[in-house]
Motif scaffolding. Structure first.
Motif, mmCIF file in Angstrom:
data_model
loop_
_atom_site.group_PDB
_atom_site.id
_atom_site.type_symbol
_atom_site.label_atom_id
_atom_site.label_comp_id
_atom_site.label_asym_id
_atom_site.label_seq_id
_atom_site.Cartn_x
_atom_site.Cartn_y
_atom_site.Cartn_z
ATOM 1 N N PRO B 84 0.841 -1.207 0.000
ATOM 2 C CA PRO B 84 0.000 0.000 0.000
ATOM 3 C C PRO B 84 0.878 1.262 0.000
ATOM 4 N N PRO B 85 0.281 2.440 -0.266
ATOM 5 C CA PRO B 85 1.051 3.681 -0.205
ATOM 6 C C PRO B 85 1.781 3.784 1.142
ATOM 7 N N VAL B 86 3.077 4.095 1.078
ATOM 8 C CA VAL B 86 3.897 4.040 2.298
ATOM 9 C C VAL B 86 3.753 5.310 3.129
ATOM 10 N N SER B 87 4.109 5.226 4.412
ATOM 11 C CA SER B 87 3.981 6.396 5.292
ATOM 12 C C SER B 87 4.979 6.345 6.430
ATOM 13 N N SER B 88 6.268 6.250 6.089
ATOM 14 C CA SER B 88 7.303 6.294 7.118
ATOM 15 C C SER B 88 7.499 7.738 7.556
ATOM 16 N N GLY B 89 8.407 7.917 8.514
ATOM 17 C CA GLY B 89 8.782 9.272 8.926
ATOM 18 C C GLY B 89 7.989 9.749 10.125
#
Lengths: 160, 89
Positions: B84-89
């Protein structure tokens, strides 16, 4: 046992110092900075991403990160290698926390070391943008009355 | 996560929204399978997953991204993942 006085000087350039990792424990800025420190560096830039207590004003209780660990490490290493090459870095460290991260704590720390400050500033910013765009880690924001998988804006529908 | 699947199967991993939709972190599917047939297989098992989840996801086979419109064959023992669309940070 005495070392020759010139033994710490190398004529061939040392291999760049690359560290990438993920952990369920709290992160340490000091540790990241130490990893890239070098007598050849004139600048270390350190970025710490910390967890915010709201999303567009809505209170967030905590954040929880999960990862496709094998692929995320591979992507982090590839970004680190590209940054070393592009900005002639002496060292780079990327570490991301997984699991529940309480509000106000670090979720990602990036440290880069370069001979001069301009390259270090640029590399620090670019590394973070690349990490956010492509590393296979997902953030769940827990609101108390529900939760949302967040998506970084340009992580969607990319082709590579 | 890296346990070898039994002969005739590949492993598929689900993350984030894909995990919530399937209520699974992973499962075994029959191999071999063309990548462009995977969508049909998943749609049959999880009604609506194509539009709600897969339309915004990428696909990896053995830690490399693949183009879902190309004729890539998933073989037994492979590790496939829905990204799925990633969301690190």
């Amino acid at each position: 046992m005495a070392l020759a006085p010139e033994s710490h000087v190398s004529l061939v350039s040392d291999p760049p110092n690359i560290h990438v990792s993920m952990t369920r424990s709290p992160l340490s800025m000091q540790e990241s900075a130490s990893k890239v420190k070098s007598p050849k560096a004139g600048a270390i830039v350190l970025f710490a991403g910390t967890t915010r207590d709201n999303f567009d004003g809505k209170p967030v209780k905590h954040l929880e990160y999960s990862a496709y660990e094998g692929l995320a490490l591979k992507t982090m290493r590839s970004i680190a290698e590209q940054m070393v090459e592009k900005h002639s870095l002496i060292g780079i460290s990327i570490v991301h926390r997984l699991g529940v991260v309480p509000i106000g704590e670090e979720s990602v720390i990036i440290a880069v070391a370069a001979p001069h400050r301009q390259a270090a500033w640029r590399a620090g910013e670019e590394t973070l943008e690349e990490v956010k765009a492509s590393v296979e880690i997902w953030k769940l924001e827990e609101f108390g009355d529900g939760s949302v998988w967040r998506a970084n804006a340009d992580g969607c529908n990319k082709t590579e | 996560m890296s346990l070898k699947p039994p002969p005739g199967f590949f492993t598929i991993l689900y993350f984030a929204g894909a995990k919530d939709y399937t209520h699974k972190e992973k499962e075994l599917l029959e191999a071999p399978l063309e990548v462009n047939k995977l969508l049909d297989v998943l749609e049959k098992k999880y009604n609506g997953i194509g539009e709600k989840i897969l339309s915004s996801c990428l696909l990896t086979v053995n830690l490399g991204y693949v183009d879902t419109t190309e004729e890539t064959l998933i073989r037994e023992g492979d590790e496939v993942a829905i990204i799925p669309p990633v969301s690190s940070g």
